[in-house]
Enzyme design. Structure first.
Site, short mmCIF file in Angstrom:
data_model
loop_
_atom_site.label_atom_id
_atom_site.label_comp_id
_atom_site.label_asym_id
_atom_site.label_seq_id
_atom_site.Cartn_x
_atom_site.Cartn_y
_atom_site.Cartn_z
N CYS A 4 1.08 -0.81 -0.33
CA CYS A 4 0.08 0.22 0.02
C CYS A 4 1.07 0.61 0.07
O CYS A 4 1.50 1.64 0.77
CB CYS A 4 -0.70 0.10 1.39
SG CYS A 4 -2.27 1.78 1.33
N CYS A 7 0.85 3.49 3.03
CA CYS A 7 1.47 2.71 5.03
C CYS A 7 3.01 2.97 4.35
O CYS A 7 3.50 3.43 5.48
CB CYS A 7 0.99 1.30 4.37
SG CYS A 7 -0.78 0.77 5.29
N ASP A 30 -0.24 16.83 -0.88
CA ASP A 30 -0.98 15.94 -2.34
C ASP A 30 -0.13 16.50 -3.27
O ASP A 30 -0.08 17.42 -3.90
CB ASP A 30 -2.15 16.18 -2.83
CG ASP A 30 -3.10 15.25 -3.55
OD1 ASP A 30 -4.08 14.20 -3.31
OD2 ASP A 30 -2.50 14.88 -5.19
N ASN A 87 -13.14 9.86 -1.55
CA ASN A 87 -13.42 8.88 -2.83
C ASN A 87 -12.92 7.53 -2.39
O ASN A 87 -12.77 7.31 -1.52
CB ASN A 87 -12.92 8.99 -3.69
CG ASN A 87 -12.34 10.29 -4.35
OD1 ASN A 87 -13.77 11.43 -4.16
ND2 ASN A 87 -11.71 11.11 -4.83
N HIS A 100 -8.13 7.93 3.27
CA HIS A 100 -7.84 9.32 2.91
C HIS A 100 -9.34 10.61 2.65
O HIS A 100 -9.87 9.88 2.08
CB HIS A 100 -6.68 8.88 2.11
CG HIS A 100 -6.89 8.83 0.55
ND1 HIS A 100 -7.46 7.76 0.03
CD2 HIS A 100 -7.50 9.80 -0.83
CE1 HIS A 100 -7.88 8.16 -1.42
NE2 HIS A 100 -7.76 8.84 -1.72
P1 5GP Z 1 -7.62 9.44 -4.83
O1 5GP Z 1 -7.94 9.63 -5.92
O2 5GP Z 1 -7.53 7.98 -4.64
O3 5GP Z 1 -9.21 10.18 -3.96
O4 5GP Z 1 -6.39 10.23 -4.22
C1 5GP Z 1 -5.46 9.68 -3.97
C2 5GP Z 1 -4.75 11.28 -3.95
O5 5GP Z 1 -2.80 10.58 -3.97
C3 5GP Z 1 -4.64 12.32 -5.32
O6 5GP Z 1 -5.25 13.14 -5.00
C4 5GP Z 1 -2.91 11.76 -6.06
O7 5GP Z 1 -2.25 12.91 -6.53
C5 5GP Z 1 -2.30 11.51 -4.30
N1 5GP Z 1 -0.95 10.94 -4.78
C6 5GP Z 1 -0.94 9.43 -5.32
N2 5GP Z 1 0.07 8.99 -5.21
C7 5GP Z 1 1.10 9.97 -4.08
C8 5GP Z 1 2.64 10.13 -3.71
O8 5GP Z 1 3.50 9.58 -4.22
N3 5GP Z 1 2.80 11.10 -2.85
C9 5GP Z 1 1.90 11.85 -2.46
N4 5GP Z 1 2.33 12.42 -1.71
N5 5GP Z 1 -0.01 12.03 -2.89
C10 5GP Z 1 -0.21 11.15 -3.57
ZN ZN Z 2 -2.16 1.28 3.71
#
Ligand code: 5GP
Ligand code: ZN
Length: 114
Positions: A4, A7, A30, A87, A100
């Site tokens: 993950c 994680c 983000d 989401n 998250h």
């Molecule tokens: P979701 O699309 O699952 O609601 O949000 C996941 C979020 O994680 C996205 O806004 C994406 O930009 C962010 N994200 C993905 N990979 C990384 C990472 O390696 N580091 C950080 N800080 N954010 C990440």
């Molecule tokens: Zn996790």
């Protein structure tokens, strides 16, 4: 959970910009911000999404929302407002399967949520 992404961020195996941390919660910026402030608040215990929150203790879940408030305050968002989004699943375009909360602010949000 071994594979993950979030994680690994909590463990420090993948770098992140920390905004807040306590024993239950980690918050970080983000990597692809969609607003002037875009912080992700996550429980340290792995659960996949809001659909799996029954696997979390109430204290862990409450700590997440409290951390959203703390982040909003430290980012200077409480006066003008902010948005908290989580989401859940494919229709909502959840890309990371670790619960998250997006804390978004610093500009006028659109009236449409989806
Ligand atoms: P979701 O699309 O699952 O609601 O949000 C996941 C979020 O994680 C996205 O806004 C994406 O930009 C962010 N994200 C993905 N990979 C990384 C990472 O390696 N580091 C950080 N800080 N954010 C990440
Ligand atoms: Zn996790």
């Amino acid at each position: 959970m071994n594979d993950c992404l979030f994680c690994k961020i909590i463990a420090g195996d993948i770098p992140s910009t920390k905004v807040y941390e306590d024993e239950k919660v980690y918050a970080f910026r983000d990597i692809n911000p969609q607003a002037p402030t875009h912080v992700l608040v996550i429980p340290k215990k792995h659960v996949a999404s809001v659909a799996a929150v029954d696997e979390l203790d109430d204290a862990d879940l409450a700590a997440c929302l409290r951390a959203c408030r703390l982040v909003a305050q430290s980012e200077g968002l409480t006066e003008k407002g902010f948005r908290v989004v989580s989401n859940c699943g494919d229709d909502a375009c959840q890309s990371v399967k670790h619960l998250h909360f997006h804390v978004l602010g610093g500009r006028q949000m659109g009236e449409q949520m989806a």
